[in-house]
Motif scaffolding. Structure first.
Motif, PDB file in Angstrom:
ATOM      1  N   ALA A 651       0.872  -1.172   0.000  1.00 25.29           N
ATOM      2  CA  ALA A 651       0.000   0.000   0.000  1.00 25.29           C
ATOM      3  C   ALA A 651       0.905   1.216   0.000  1.00 25.29           C
ATOM      4  O   ALA A 651       2.101   1.106   0.274  1.00 25.29           O
ATOM      5  CB  ALA A 651      -0.882  -0.003   1.248  1.00 25.29           C
ATOM      6  N   ARG A 652       0.320   2.352  -0.334  1.00 27.84           N
ATOM      7  CA  ARG A 652       1.074   3.606  -0.310  1.00 27.84           C
ATOM      8  C   ARG A 652       0.596   4.445   0.851  1.00 27.84           C
ATOM      9  O   ARG A 652      -0.613   4.522   1.098  1.00 27.84           O
ATOM     10  CB  ARG A 652       0.868   4.355  -1.617  1.00 27.84           C
ATOM     11  CG  ARG A 652       1.477   3.634  -2.796  1.00 27.84           C
ATOM     12  CD  ARG A 652       2.977   3.729  -2.709  1.00 27.84           C
ATOM     13  NE  ARG A 652       3.611   3.045  -3.824  1.00 27.84           N
ATOM     14  CZ  ARG A 652       4.788   3.408  -4.315  1.00 27.84           C
ATOM     15  NH1 ARG A 652       5.426   4.442  -3.804  1.00 27.84           N
ATOM     16  NH2 ARG A 652       5.318   2.740  -5.322  1.00 27.84           N
ATOM     17  N   LEU A 653       1.559   5.090   1.540  1.00 26.87           N
ATOM     18  CA  LEU A 653       1.202   5.898   2.699  1.00 26.87           C
ATOM     19  C   LEU A 653       1.650   7.335   2.513  1.00 26.87           C
ATOM     20  O   LEU A 653       2.642   7.615   1.852  1.00 26.87           O
ATOM     21  CB  LEU A 653       1.902   5.381   3.960  1.00 26.87           C
ATOM     22  CG  LEU A 653       1.484   4.058   4.562  1.00 26.87           C
ATOM     23  CD1 LEU A 653       2.326   3.803   5.804  1.00 26.87           C
ATOM     24  CD2 LEU A 653       0.007   4.078   4.921  1.00 26.87           C
ATOM     25  N   ALA A 654       0.900   8.238   3.134  1.00 27.03           N
ATOM     26  CA  ALA A 654       1.381   9.600   3.348  1.00 27.03           C
ATOM     27  C   ALA A 654       0.932   9.985   4.751  1.00 27.03           C
ATOM     28  O   ALA A 654      -0.154   9.604   5.182  1.00 27.03           O
ATOM     29  CB  ALA A 654       0.791  10.553   2.314  1.00 27.03           C
ATOM     30  N   ALA A 655       1.796  10.704   5.470  1.00 33.80           N
ATOM     31  CA  ALA A 655       1.447  11.128   6.828  1.00 33.80           C
ATOM     32  C   ALA A 655       1.397  12.642   6.862  1.00 33.80           C
ATOM     33  O   ALA A 655       2.331  13.305   6.433  1.00 33.80           O
ATOM     34  CB  ALA A 655       2.470  10.603   7.832  1.00 33.80           C
ATOM     35  N   LEU A 656       0.279  13.159   7.352  1.00 29.08           N
ATOM     36  CA  LEU A 656       0.210  14.594   7.617  1.00 29.08           C
ATOM     37  C   LEU A 656       0.585  14.751   9.085  1.00 29.08           C
ATOM     38  O   LEU A 656      -0.084  14.215   9.967  1.00 29.08           O
ATOM     39  CB  LEU A 656      -1.197  15.125   7.345  1.00 29.08           C
ATOM     40  CG  LEU A 656      -1.387  16.629   7.535  1.00 29.08           C
ATOM     41  CD1 LEU A 656      -0.549  17.425   6.545  1.00 29.08           C
ATOM     42  CD2 LEU A 656      -2.860  17.006   7.386  1.00 29.08           C
ATOM     43  N   ARG A 657       1.680  15.450   9.317  1.00 32.66           N
ATOM     44  CA  ARG A 657       2.183  15.569  10.689  1.00 32.66           C
ATOM     45  C   ARG A 657       2.034  17.003  11.166  1.00 32.66           C
ATOM     46  O   ARG A 657       2.196  17.935  10.384  1.00 32.66           O
ATOM     47  CB  ARG A 657       3.652  15.184  10.760  1.00 32.66           C
ATOM     48  CG  ARG A 657       3.942  13.780  10.257  1.00 32.66           C
ATOM     49  CD  ARG A 657       5.402  13.474  10.474  1.00 32.66           C
ATOM     50  NE  ARG A 657       5.841  12.307   9.743  1.00 32.66           N
ATOM     51  CZ  ARG A 657       5.801  11.060  10.221  1.00 32.66           C
ATOM     52  NH1 ARG A 657       5.300  10.840  11.415  1.00 32.66           N
ATOM     53  NH2 ARG A 657       6.244  10.060   9.509  1.00 32.66           N
ATOM     54  N   ALA A 658       1.736  17.137  12.444  1.00 38.12           N
ATOM     55  CA  ALA A 658       1.591  18.476  13.001  1.00 38.12           C
ATOM     56  C   ALA A 658       2.154  18.498  14.405  1.00 38.12           C
ATOM     57  O   ALA A 658       2.127  17.500  15.124  1.00 38.12           O
ATOM     58  CB  ALA A 658       0.120  18.883  13.019  1.00 38.12           C
ATOM     59  N   SER A 659       2.660  19.652  14.790  1.00 37.89           N
ATOM     60  CA  SER A 659       3.067  19.840  16.180  1.00 37.89           C
ATOM     61  C   SER A 659       2.666  21.242  16.608  1.00 37.89           C
ATOM     62  O   SER A 659       2.567  22.150  15.794  1.00 37.89           O
ATOM     63  CB  SER A 659       4.577  19.641  16.351  1.00 37.89           C
ATOM     64  OG  SER A 659       5.287  20.738  15.839  1.00 37.89           O
TER      65      SER A 659
END
Ligand SMILES: [Zn+2]
Ligand SMILES: [Zn+2]
Length: 745
Positions: A651-659
């Motif tokens: 599968a393909r992943l993308a992560a939206l990250r926030a801090s």
């Protein structure tokens, strides 16, 4: 007038390019050329991405470019194409992507070509020469005669060997006899038109180096690559166990390209810590100009190395992650060594690219071969072999007489353990030392102990800025955080109740101490990021081992990176259990790779090596699989698991990250991003706080996007990212999109 709009990429977080009018009195400009342009109230340096005849903006609203910085393009069209591809794929502003590819000094306007100077005679100097001047200074006289031989002046580079020439030149110049002249910049030369003598003749130009005969396995790998031709895109995965001689294959393939007049790019994980590979290339191709690009360079060194690649004078370019963007004319081959290494992925900041993946794209765009090498290939690369995208090459045996080591698990629950070391491990170390062997002890923790705890009330020393405990450094008497760098005095009593405190667990410092107690009089060296920060410190430790002054080496993963210690006969892995039960689906892969790489340090000389792995879970399928079937068996089991769970590479992943400085701000932003997501057939997971949510005073969270279809994922991101960056919640967070994330928290 057509072609008068100059489209420029600027280093700003804005996801767009900017149109400017050309100066009608100047040249039209070329894509890849640097320009100064007005931007708001300031002036910025940008890169021309194209010349257009029309702009979407009204012409009257466009400003004129201020100036061109150089006459030639800084980046050629092929490299620009790679950067555009990267900006699209990682959904990152092109201007920032281009900025990543340029040395800081070039971004600030430094000249593309270094100024070169020559010294020549003035008219009065020629008269002085005829008169035999200067009569009382024979060395100045000799220099004057030397300079007179070059009618256009002697380049300073050519004078480097002349003793104290600058002093003599100053005296001659003070008398008005000679002058300093600027030379025109060197142009990228077409190597095939150069005389053959100037090219590499590996082996023949370095008689002191004995070039080893390839082993049968190496020859088979070389034959396969050579049979497919030296040109044209093809991706090879060279899977060679540690000690099998992958480097010899790289060297010989590089040699063919160099002899054909093409250039070679070698990407390595961390140059500062793996000097051996650089050393082998430098030795074998002693007369081939080499450029080395890595993060340890000063800005000036980086610019200098970059210029030598850009103008074509360097024929071999070795570098870490960002060297995938090195401008190399006539590139013929890319090699990615230790392709599984996580340091090829940029995991911080905004532009989170994979240098290995971009190297593949670059090879494809240039239509040249690429070779990925590893003893423990990533599951992605092994899967690409199954799909037929990569051709598999294998070096299953060690070169020379070396035998692969024997592996054994030690059940920590059934053994007496003192300071982290089981009785079996201690007696085995003793035996190897008595047999004149050297011993390597691996532990994945720096410092003295990972925890300081109260003996009475249960208090443990926490980091105030992170969800983490402070690590004890006993020699320095400090408590330090490995996540934010916090550094405090080591308390003698519990700050809460005043009772005694004790350390819990072991780090490298403590293991070093307890080994020194157990093995009196035996030299012990330690290798971790606390004792070795620079290359010379690393070399000092390596030479203590090589000379036999130290016979036990304690260290973290650093001990597994590329060193060859022929007298190491025993490797002890102190604790294999971290990573066996992690929530990150890649943890098992990383653990298996580390164990195999560390184990590979044993028995690289004539004597067979032994590897002991201490664990509280000797029945764990991962450890059993590694022991019984090696990395291959582990990899196929792990791939089957990934397939059933629909994790990458299935599968393909993308992560939206926030801090953010408040936990709810980070999750609120991600929740809003989720609500704003366009309808699509993919899975959104989260938002979820990170396993270690608080780090350096900021709270981290992520939203994961998963799709079986890469194209669908990117279509989604194309529509989603512009929405995300205009959410009102965006102002309270720092955020980044991580396409193909390596670490999930
Ligand atoms: Zn207490
Ligand atoms: Zn901290």
């Amino acid at each position: 007038m057509t072609d008068e709009i100059i489209r420029v990429a600027l280093d700003t977080p804005l996801r767009r390019t900017f149109d400017y009018l050309r100066d009608p009195d100047a040249a039209a400009g070329i894509a890849g050329q640097r320009v100064r342009v007005p931007f708001g109230r300031q002036e910025k340096i940008g890169l021309i991405v194209s010349i257009e005849s029309h702009s979407e903006l009204e012409k009257s609203k466009l400003k004129r470019i201020s100036s061109y910085i150089d006459e030639q393009p800084t980046l050629d069209s092929a490299l620009l194409a790679l950067l555009r591809w990267a900006a699209d794929y990682y959904h990152h502003p092109l201007g920032e992507v281009i900025a990543t590819a340029l040395p800081k000094l070039l971004r600030e306007g430094a000249a593309l070509h270094e100024s070169r100077f020559a010294w020549g005679l003035t008219t009065t100097g020629e008269a002085a020469l005829r008169d035999g001047e200067p009569k009382r200074a024979p060395q100045q006289r000799a220099l004057l005669e030397r300079l007179a031989r070059d009618p256009s002046g002697a380049p300073e580079d050519d004078l480097a060997d002349w003793p104290r020439w600058r002093d003599h030149a100053r005296s001659l110049r003070d008398r008005g006899w000679i002058e300093r002249r600027e030379l025109p910049p060197l142009r990228a030369t077409n190597p095939s038109s150069e005389p053959r003598e100037a090219l590499a003749h590996p082996g023949s130009d370095t008689p002191a180096i004995t070039v080893p005969q390839p082993t049968a396995d190496q020859q088979a790998a070389l034959d396969a690559v050579i049979a497919s031709g030296d040109q044209g895109y093809r991706a090879w995965l060279l899977q060679g166990i540690t000690g099998s001689g992958k480097t010899e294959v790289y060297l010989r393939l590089a040699e063919r390209q160099l002899q054909a007049g093409r250039r070679v790019l070698i990407l390595v994980p961390e140059i500062g810590l793996t000097p051996q590979l650089v050393g082998r290339f430098a030795k074998r191709f002693a007369r081939t100009p080499l450029a080395v690009l890595h993060s340890g360079l000063t800005d000036t060194q980086r610019l200098e190395a970059w210029r030598r690649t850009q103008d074509g004078s360097a024929r071999l370019v070795l570098g870490t992650r960002s060297a995938v963007f090195a401008p190399i004319p006539d590139l013929g081959l890319i090699v990615v060594d230790e392709e599984h290494d996580a340091s090829f992925k940029q995991q911080e900041g905004g532009f989170r690219y994979s240098a290995r993946d971009l190297a593949l794209v670059r090879a494809q765009q240039l239509d040249i071969p690429i070779l990925l090498g590893s003893a423990t290939p990533s599951l992605e690369s092994l899967h690409n072999v199954t799909l037929g995208r990569f051709q598999h090459l294998s070096l299953p045996r060690r070169a020379g007489n070396a035998q692969p080591p024997t592996l054994k698990l030690i059940d920590l629950r059934a053994e007496h353990v003192h300071a982290g070391l089981s009785t079996t491990a201690a007696t085995t170390i003793e035996k190897h030392l008595a047999d004149q062997g050297q011993v390597l002890v691996y532990i994945n923790r720096r410092g003295y102990a990972p925890t300081l705890a109260c003996t009475a009330c249960g208090w443990v020393a926490p980091c105030l800025s992170c969800d983490a405990r402070l690590t004890v450094y006993r020699q320095a008497a400090r408590l330090r955080c490995h996540h934010c760098g916090a550094d405090r005095e080591l308390p003698r009593q519990c700050p809460q109740c005043g009772y005694a405190v004790k350390t819990v667990g072991q780090g490298t410092e403590r293991i070093e101490e307890s080994l020194a107690e157990t093995f009196h009089g035996i030299g012990i060296a330690r290798l971790d990021r606390d004792v070795v920060r620079r290359q010379d410190e690393l070399e000092a430790v390596v030479s203590r081992i090589a000379s036999g002054d130290a016979r036990i080496l304690v260290g973290t993963q650093m001990i597994a990176k590329g060193h060859d210690f022929p007298d190491v006969t025993l490797v002890v892995v102190l604790n294999a259990d971290q990573g066996l039960f992690s929530t990150d689906f890649r943890a098992a892969e990383r653990l298996a790779q580390t164990i195999v790489q560390v184990a590979g340090r044993a028995g690289r000389g004539d004597r067979r090596g032994e590897v002991l792995i201490q664990t509280e879970y000797p029945e764990h399928p991962l450890l059993r699989g590694l022991l019984e079937g090696g990395y291959e068996a582990f990899a196929s089991a792990a791939l089957a698991e990934r397939e059933s769970a629909a994790w990458p590479p299935f599968a393909r992943l993308a992560a939206l990250r926030a801090s953010a400085t408040r936990a709810d701000w980070a999750t609120d932003f991600l929740a809003a991003a989720r609500r704003a997501a366009p309808k699509a057939h993919l899975r959104l997971l989260g938002p979820a706080p990170a396993a270690m949510a608080k780090r350096a005073g900021r709270f981290h969270a992520q939203l994961l996007v998963e799709s079986a279809d890469r194209a669908a994922l990117h279509r989604f991101l194309d529509r989603w990212v512009p929405v995300v960056e205009t959410l009102p919640e965006v102002r309270r967070v720092r955020w980044a999109l991580d396409v193909d994330p390596l670490e999930l928290f």
